[in-house]
Each structure stands twice: as structure tokens, then as C-alpha cells.
Design a protein around this motif. Structure first.
Motif, mmCIF file in Angstrom:
data_model
loop_
_atom_site.group_PDB
_atom_site.id
_atom_site.type_symbol
_atom_site.label_atom_id
_atom_site.label_comp_id
_atom_site.label_asym_id
_atom_site.label_seq_id
_atom_site.Cartn_x
_atom_site.Cartn_y
_atom_site.Cartn_z
ATOM 1 N N LEU A 7 63.324 28.180 80.406
ATOM 2 C CA LEU A 7 63.060 29.357 81.241
ATOM 3 C C LEU A 7 61.941 30.214 80.657
ATOM 4 O O LEU A 7 61.076 30.714 81.373
ATOM 5 C CB LEU A 7 64.331 30.197 81.403
ATOM 6 N N GLU A 8 61.953 30.382 79.326
ATOM 7 C CA GLU A 8 60.907 31.160 78.666
ATOM 8 C C GLU A 8 59.545 30.483 78.836
ATOM 9 O O GLU A 8 58.535 31.152 79.103
ATOM 10 C CB GLU A 8 61.257 31.320 77.176
ATOM 11 N N ALA A 9 59.504 29.170 78.717
ATOM 12 C CA ALA A 9 58.248 28.429 78.903
ATOM 13 C C ALA A 9 57.761 28.566 80.343
ATOM 14 O O ALA A 9 56.564 28.741 80.587
ATOM 15 C CB ALA A 9 58.441 26.969 78.524
ATOM 16 N N ALA A 10 58.677 28.511 81.305
ATOM 17 C CA ALA A 10 58.299 28.674 82.715
ATOM 18 C C ALA A 10 57.766 30.087 82.962
ATOM 19 O O ALA A 10 56.778 30.270 83.684
ATOM 20 C CB ALA A 10 59.496 28.381 83.619
ATOM 21 N N ARG A 11 58.414 31.064 82.356
ATOM 22 C CA ARG A 11 57.962 32.458 82.488
ATOM 23 C C ARG A 11 56.549 32.625 81.958
ATOM 24 O O ARG A 11 55.685 33.227 82.607
ATOM 25 C CB ARG A 11 58.936 33.374 81.746
ATOM 26 N N TYR A 12 56.296 32.085 80.773
ATOM 27 C CA TYR A 12 54.941 32.174 80.206
ATOM 28 C C TYR A 12 53.937 31.415 81.068
ATOM 29 O O TYR A 12 52.785 31.838 81.206
ATOM 30 C CB TYR A 12 54.917 31.661 78.763
ATOM 31 N N GLY A 13 54.368 30.319 81.651
ATOM 32 C CA GLY A 13 53.485 29.574 82.551
ATOM 33 C C GLY A 13 53.109 30.394 83.774
ATOM 34 O O GLY A 13 51.954 30.374 84.218
#
Length: 169
Positions: A7-13
Motif C-alpha cells: 500500500l505504501e509503494a502504491a501511495r508513493y507511485g
């Protein structure tokens, strides 16, 4: 957990995608609505001054405005300074920059201390106002004492303290 990492990686994306796409989309929307802001005028002028097809523009502006007085220069940002530098690149062009480098720390006004210091290094002469017309002698003496205790009180090369004198009214 692995799900939280994803989720954190998707948010940064998403943030990265927004940062990549938003400026172009905003520019297109403004063009579509025929809206222009102050910063747009600066960036448009900067772009025009650096457009190879408009090589004549800087000289034309310099001829129309052969001298410049830039008050509150400490609030000048890198784009503005690049514009002034391009127009007034000639050695004989009188350009007067008035400002206080200690106020260039206020980035909320787009001030840029390093732009101020770089511009100051390119000047032919510097003048400093030593008389304070706004404050009472006691305050001036206190500031002189406090800031005069340490040569590097502002911890930045080029930001030296110069004591002031009280100006008789």
C-alpha cells in the motif's frame, strides 16, 4: 506487514504520477481557460528569452528599458534573476539591486538566499546603509552588541554582520 508495504509503494507511485502529470495538466487547463498567473508570466518570459527563435527579445527589452532598479531584491527567485541576467547581460547596463540578504531566508516569498549571494558576487560595486532611521539608539546598540559577538553569527558565508548607527532625525 507485506500488505502495508505494498500500500505504501502504491501511495508513493500515485504521488510520483501526480508530480509528473500535474504541471502539464495545469498548464493545459490554464491555456484552455485563458488564465494566467504571475508565475506563468515569469516562466513564459523566461522561456521566450531562451527560445532560439526569439534571440532578439532580450536586446529589445534592454533597449526599451535601458536600466533596472530592482527593489526588495532579496525576494528574487532563480527564474527572476535569470530573466534580469539575460536582459541586462551587457557590462554597461545600469542595474541597481536593493535588498537585505538576511531577509532572503523567507522562502514563503520565493526568496532564495543563494540567488541573492550569486547576484551580489557579479556586481561591480556594493553600498551599505549604515544609519538606522527606524529604531531607537538603545535597540540599535543592543543588536550591535548581540550580533557583533560572533563574526559568523549568521553561519553562512556572505552574510556578515555590519553594525548600524543611530541616525539623528
Amino acid at each position: 506487514s507485506e500488505l502495508q508495504t505494498q500500500l505504501e509503494a502504491a501511495r508513493y507511485g500515485l504521488i510520483r504520477r501526480f508530480l509528473d502529470e500535474a504541471p502539464g495538466n495545469l498548464k493545459a487547463k490554464k491555456r484552455q481557460r485563458r488564465t494566467i498567473a504571475f508565475d506563468d508570466m515569469l516562466s513564459n518570459l523566461y522561456d521566450a528569452l531562451h527560445d532560439p527563435d526569439m534571440h532578439w527579445l532580450a536586446d529589445a527589452i534592454g533597449k526599451r528599458f535601458p536600466a533596472a532598479l530592482i527593489d526588495e531584491f532579496q525576494d528574487t527567485d532563480p527564474i527572476q534573476y535569470a530573466i534580469f541576467s539575460t536582459i541586462y547581460h551587457r557590462q554597461d547596463a545600469p542595474v541597481f539591486m536593493v535588498g537585505d540578504p538576511k531577509q532572503a531566508i523567507y522562502s514563503f516569498r520565493n526568496a532564495d538566499l543563494f540567488t541573492y549571494l550569486a547576484a551580489r558576487e557579479q556586481t561591480g560595486a556594493r553600498y551599505t546603509l549604515v544609519n538606522n532611521y527606524r529604531s531607537v539608539p538603545g535597540l540599535i546598540n543592543a543588536c550591535n552588541t548581540l550580533f557583533g559577538l560572533n563574526r559568523r553569527v549568521f553561519m553562512q558565508d556572505g552574510l556578515d554582520f555590519a553594525p548600524a548607527s543611530h541616525a539623528a532625525h
